[in-house]
Scaffold this active site. Structure first.
Site, PDB file in Angstrom:
ATOM      1  N   LYS A  47       0.846  -1.203   0.000  1.00  0.00           N
ATOM      2  CA  LYS A  47       0.000   0.000   0.000  1.00  0.00           C
ATOM      3  C   LYS A  47       0.876   1.247   0.000  1.00  0.00           C
ATOM      4  O   LYS A  47       1.743   1.407   0.857  1.00  0.00           O
ATOM      5  CB  LYS A  47      -0.923   0.030   1.217  1.00  0.00           C
ATOM      6  CG  LYS A  47      -1.836   1.261   1.259  1.00  0.00           C
ATOM      7  CD  LYS A  47      -2.828   1.186   2.400  1.00  0.00           C
ATOM      8  CE  LYS A  47      -2.260   1.691   3.710  1.00  0.00           C
ATOM      9  NZ  LYS A  47      -2.051   3.169   3.736  1.00  0.00           N
ATOM     10  N   ASP A  87      -3.405   4.304  -2.027  1.00  0.00           N
ATOM     11  CA  ASP A  87      -4.298   4.796  -0.969  1.00  0.00           C
ATOM     12  C   ASP A  87      -4.209   6.323  -0.871  1.00  0.00           C
ATOM     13  O   ASP A  87      -3.592   6.864   0.039  1.00  0.00           O
ATOM     14  CB  ASP A  87      -3.881   4.130   0.354  1.00  0.00           C
ATOM     15  CG  ASP A  87      -4.715   4.595   1.539  1.00  0.00           C
ATOM     16  OD1 ASP A  87      -5.852   5.056   1.331  1.00  0.00           O
ATOM     17  OD2 ASP A  87      -4.209   4.509   2.676  1.00  0.00           O
ATOM     18  N   LYS A 109      -7.156   8.304  -1.365  1.00  0.00           N
ATOM     19  CA  LYS A 109      -8.456   8.777  -0.865  1.00  0.00           C
ATOM     20  C   LYS A 109      -8.950  10.021  -1.618  1.00  0.00           C
ATOM     21  O   LYS A 109      -9.209  11.066  -1.029  1.00  0.00           O
ATOM     22  CB  LYS A 109      -8.382   9.076   0.641  1.00  0.00           C
ATOM     23  CG  LYS A 109      -7.934   7.901   1.497  1.00  0.00           C
ATOM     24  CD  LYS A 109      -7.864   8.299   2.966  1.00  0.00           C
ATOM     25  CE  LYS A 109      -7.436   7.145   3.856  1.00  0.00           C
ATOM     26  NZ  LYS A 109      -5.996   6.800   3.694  1.00  0.00           N
ATOM     27  N   ASP A 153     -12.862  15.166  -4.311  1.00  0.00           N
ATOM     28  CA  ASP A 153     -12.839  16.442  -5.022  1.00  0.00           C
ATOM     29  C   ASP A 153     -14.103  16.506  -5.880  1.00  0.00           C
ATOM     30  O   ASP A 153     -14.981  15.647  -5.764  1.00  0.00           O
ATOM     31  CB  ASP A 153     -11.563  16.532  -5.874  1.00  0.00           C
ATOM     32  CG  ASP A 153     -11.061  17.971  -6.014  1.00  0.00           C
ATOM     33  OD1 ASP A 153     -11.870  18.853  -6.360  1.00  0.00           O
ATOM     34  OD2 ASP A 153      -9.853  18.203  -5.788  1.00  0.00           O
ATOM     35  N   THR A 197     -10.386   4.828  10.486  1.00  0.00           N
ATOM     36  CA  THR A 197     -10.271   4.002  11.690  1.00  0.00           C
ATOM     37  C   THR A 197      -9.582   4.745  12.833  1.00  0.00           C
ATOM     38  O   THR A 197      -9.519   4.239  13.947  1.00  0.00           O
ATOM     39  CB  THR A 197      -9.508   2.689  11.406  1.00  0.00           C
ATOM     40  OG1 THR A 197      -8.276   2.990  10.749  1.00  0.00           O
ATOM     41  CG2 THR A 197     -10.338   1.763  10.535  1.00  0.00           C
ATOM     42  N   ARG A 218       2.846  -0.348  10.955  1.00  0.00           N
ATOM     43  CA  ARG A 218       3.977  -0.322  11.878  1.00  0.00           C
ATOM     44  C   ARG A 218       4.321  -1.647  12.556  1.00  0.00           C
ATOM     45  O   ARG A 218       5.504  -1.920  12.768  1.00  0.00           O
ATOM     46  CB  ARG A 218       3.761   0.777  12.930  1.00  0.00           C
ATOM     47  CG  ARG A 218       4.118   2.159  12.402  1.00  0.00           C
ATOM     48  CD  ARG A 218       3.508   3.276  13.216  1.00  0.00           C
ATOM     49  NE  ARG A 218       2.070   3.360  12.994  1.00  0.00           N
ATOM     50  CZ  ARG A 218       1.308   4.343  13.460  1.00  0.00           C
ATOM     51  NH1 ARG A 218       1.833   5.308  14.171  1.00  0.00           N
ATOM     52  NH2 ARG A 218       0.008   4.368  13.204  1.00  0.00           N
TER      53      ARG A 218
END
Length: 229
Positions: free
Chosen positions: A32, A59, A61, A64, A118, A209
């Site tokens: 990603k 990713d 997002k 617009d 999230t 992470r």
């Protein structure tokens, strides 16, 4: 071969990301690329990953006006990405434009919409003027996304079972906020383990992470893949 695991390349530079990827093969995971890395390294870096055989989830997002989002989706598809996303909050016309922009591609990327991040909880959602619970908002935006012909949504794994029941088995559910047992929560609010996420109905899980900051990332990837099997 991993069919569910998406590793978030949350690195500030292409060099750091490439160093991390070096021991990996496309069979280990999907990659990603998010905003920080994309702004730092550009479309050429994404193309490099695609050309190396990796499935890439771009990713960014998109959110617009409809025409701008449609053009951005086509630019992403031209890079050969496997999946991309837009914000469901952009509304039905924007979602429809995004979906239609990919209709002419022989093998279009998977197109999903972000419902509620999230990292957000009830208080943060309320501060934006949304008075319903995160779960209710996710359900509403997922229904809107499905109505406009997109493939699925990004959601918390805690909402996967609800959305699986609402939208059926073919609707794609991509769930960030995944933390293997013993991992730190970080800035995620609505979290779940990989095994629980799969059981709840997630199609793909996103882990950052706990893998990228590990002493032996490949061992963590293998452990997660084994647990998902």
């Amino acid at each position: 071969m991993s069919e569910m695991l998406i590793v978030a390349l949350d690195f500030p530079t292409a060099d750091q990301a490439l160093h991390f990827i070096e021991p990996l093969s496309p069979d280990d995971c999907i990659l990603k690329v998010g905003l920080q890395l994309y702004v730092a390294s550009g479309p050429q870096f994404v193309k490099r990953l695609v050309d190396s055989g990796f499935k890439v989830f771009l990713d960014l997002k998109f959110h617009d006006i409809p025409n701008t989002v449609a053009g951005a989706c086509q630019s992403a598809a031209d890079l050969g990405v496997w999946m991309m996303n837009v914000h469901a909050g952009g509304g039905p016309v924007m979602l429809d434009a995004a979906a239609k922009s990919l209709a002419s591609y022989e093998k279009p990327p998977i197109l999903i919409a972000v419902t509620v991040l999230t990292s957000m909880n009830q208080a943060q959602l309320g501060a934006t003027g949304v008075s319903t619970s995160p779960e209710a908002q996710v359900k509403r935006l997922a229904a809107l996304t499905a109505e406009q012909g997109l493939d699925g949504v990004v959601c918390s794994a805690q909402e996967s079972a609800m959305l699986r029941e609402q939208q059926g088995q073919d609707f794609v559910l991509v769930t960030p906020g995944i933390r293997p047992l013993g991992s730190e929560q970080g800035d995620q609010q609505r979290i779940m383990t990989p095994q629980d996420a799969k059981q709840a109905g997630s199609s793909y899980i996103v882990v950052g992470r706990p893998i990228t900051a590990a002493t032996n990332p490949l061992a963590v990837i293998k452990s997660i893949n084994d647990s998902l099997r």
